[in-house]
Scaffold this active site. Structure first.
Site, PDB file in Angstrom:
ATOM      1  N   ASP A 296     -36.287  -0.598 -34.605  1.00  0.00           N
ATOM      2  CA  ASP A 296     -37.108   0.460 -35.197  1.00  0.00           C
ATOM      3  C   ASP A 296     -37.059   1.708 -34.322  1.00  0.00           C
ATOM      4  OD1 ASP A 296     -38.894   1.782 -36.842  1.00  0.00           O
ATOM      5  OD2 ASP A 296     -40.655   0.814 -35.986  1.00  0.00           O
ATOM      6  N   GLU A 330     -40.903  10.204 -36.678  1.00  0.00           N
ATOM      7  CA  GLU A 330     -41.376   9.417 -37.821  1.00  0.00           C
ATOM      8  C   GLU A 330     -42.588   8.585 -37.448  1.00  0.00           C
ATOM      9  OE1 GLU A 330     -41.769   5.838 -40.381  1.00  0.00           O
ATOM     10  OE2 GLU A 330     -41.290   5.935 -38.245  1.00  0.00           O
ATOM     11  N   GLU A 331     -42.599   8.043 -36.239  1.00  0.00           N
ATOM     12  CA  GLU A 331     -43.613   7.059 -35.878  1.00  0.00           C
ATOM     13  C   GLU A 331     -45.034   7.614 -35.848  1.00  0.00           C
ATOM     14  OE1 GLU A 331     -43.234   4.091 -35.956  1.00  0.00           O
ATOM     15  OE2 GLU A 331     -41.249   3.483 -35.296  1.00  0.00           O
ATOM     16  N   HIS A 428     -42.713  -2.458 -33.461  1.00  0.00           N
ATOM     17  CA  HIS A 428     -43.698  -1.772 -32.611  1.00  0.00           C
ATOM     18  C   HIS A 428     -44.148  -2.592 -31.402  1.00  0.00           C
ATOM     19  CE1 HIS A 428     -45.163   0.924 -36.211  1.00  0.00           C
ATOM     20  NE2 HIS A 428     -43.875   1.074 -35.930  1.00  0.00           N
TER      21      HIS A 428
END
Length: 470
Positions: A296, A330-331, A428
């Site tokens: 991710d 993005e996060e 995450h």
């Protein structure tokens, strides 16, 4: 009449022959894409560097800056027609020293708990925070307990991801609100802190971070929020049943700074026939800071870069301009995706298709599409071309967060859909590292993306956006 029938059958024969020729040609091109990716791929090497030499790439960090420079340099090596950096202001939040927490069942009797601060959370005070805990099964549970039972306590959100849902992103979506808005809502009832069960189906000791928001809550009303590992959540829940007045202590040292400048990284092969019509493929370059962001979304970035490299390697000259965009932030903000779409609108750029990879580097299963029926029917007609590669999932649905702002500009948005059963084991968390990525699975994903983009480029889309000038 006989002559008309003869002409009809001759026409039908040549039509079927041409169709078979086209399908054979497409099959051979797609085969060459997969061969190049599996025998001479570059994505795994790129990911190795991003993960092991740079590491976690939180927006605003030195590592994020290093990733921008590295990917820009690598794209320049591919001999693309254009490579540039698109400036974007991003938030800067730092975790600080490692968090610490324990569950105290009696004075002098405690058990250490594995936690991490949620992205965007405020810190505790210098001495940390200790208070009694109230367990709830989601935000809607707060009203049932009310201020009388919540005030002065730490709210423990313990709604798990549903294990009976086959689509794990659906399970994630069913409980992520307690992470994103849990602190905001609990603060309204006088809570002094928040603990959130990690968003994963796996029972382990890794806490999973993720972004959260205080909305318009004044700074002096904001309460610290952390995630606890699933094993820790199970233990805390069991302990509360035996000792409802136990206390939880945690200390975290995070801090919010003013926004800083960063960049989207963009590379382009200019179209030979339609240079002013754009196809986009991308992933997000930023990641959380606990692991190295391999799944991710380092995987999505290198797969997207690989699409353009594969076209160069097989000497395919696209008709439309094809861009790889490595989005920043993005996060915890989506600033990169919004900036790219904003610039596209200002320049009246016409995008016909956008594809995002942001679901991990696992075995590809297919795609989900955000489009109309006519475009979807055309895409479904290509499904047999993917059958030899075990790609079978072609469904209407969501696409991706970073390309979402292009909706209304691009008539077809799509998301790569890998096997998702293990994705939230790593999402995450500190466990999202390079060793969790399988080289072959990663390469198959890049080839699958390139194959779909090849078909979109060759056949175009059925309904293009008509109100955007070339």
């Amino acid at each position: 009449m006989k002559q008309l029938l003869a002409l009809f059958f001759i026409s039908l024969f040549f039509s079927e022959t041409y169709s078979q020729k086209v399908n054979t040609q497409d099959s051979l091109t797609i085969r060459s894409i997969y061969d190049m990716a599996l025998l001479n791929g570059k994505s795994y090497e790129w990911l190795d560097y991003l993960s092991n030499e740079i590491g976690g790439r939180l927006s605003g960090s030195i590592q994020a800056e290093q990733a921008v420079k590295y990917t820009e340099a690598e794209l320049n090596k591919l001999g693309l027609d254009k490579v540039w950096l698109q400036p974007v202001m991003v938030p800067k939040w730092t975790r600080g020293f490692k968090e610490y927490a324990y569950i105290e069942t009696a004075p002098g009797t405690s058990t250490v708990a594995n936690i991490c601060a949620l992205g965007g959370s405020v810190a505790t005070n210098d001495l940390g925070l200790k208070a009694e805990v109230i367990e709830v099964q989601g935000i809607e549970d707060l009203a049932r307990y009310g201020r009388a039972q919540i005030e002065g306590k730490i709210v423990f959100y313990n709604r798990p991801m549903r294990a009976d849902l086959i689509h794990t992103f659906e399970a994630y979506g069913g409980c992520v609100d307690q992470r994103y808005s849990g602190a905001l809502e609990a603060a309204q009832y006088g809570a002094v802190g928040v603990i959130v069960r990690s968003m994963t189906l796996r029972l382990d000791d890794f806490p999973h971070t993720g972004t959260m928001s205080y909305g318009d809550l004044p700074a002096d009303k904001r309460i610290p929020a952390c995630a606890i590992s699933t094993n820790g959540a199970e233990y805390l829940s069991s302990a509360l049943k035996i000792k409802p007045d136990l206390k939880f202590y945690f200390k975290q040292n995070c801090k919010v700074y003013p926004d800083v400048q960063s960049y989207n990284v963009v590379g382009e092969i200019t179209g030979s026939k339609y240079p002013n019509k754009y196809i986009v493929v991308g992933g997000h370059l930023d990641s959380w800071d606990l692991g190295d962001g391999s799944h991710d979304d380092g995987a999505g970035c290198v797969q997207s870069m690989e699409v353009l490299r594969l076209f160069k390697q097989i000497k395919y000259k696209p008709e439309h301009s094809i861009r790889v965009v490595l989005f920043m932030n993005e996060e915890n903000g989506l600033r990169g995706g919004n900036k790219y779409a904003e610039n596209a609108r200002l320049k009246n750029e016409q995008h016909i298709f956008a594809l995002e990879s942001d679901a991990g580097g696992f075995t590809p299963r297919g795609f989900s599409f955000d489009t109309d029926d006519a475009n979807f029917e055309q895409i479904l007609s290509w499904k047999p071309l993917f059958k030899p590669y075990l790609i079978h999932y072609f469904e209407k649905g969501g696409s991706g967060a970073d390309i979402g702002p292009l909706k209304g500009n691009a008539p077809v948005l799509a998301g790569l859909r890998p096997d998702s059963q293990r994705y939230f084991d790593y999402h995450h968390a500190e466990s999202d590292t390079f060793d969790a990525v399988n080289k072959r699975e990663l390469e198959l994903g890049g080839a699958t993306m390139a194959s779909l983009i090849y078909l979109i480029d060759k056949y175009g889309v059925v309904n293009e956006v008509s109100d955007i000038k070339n």
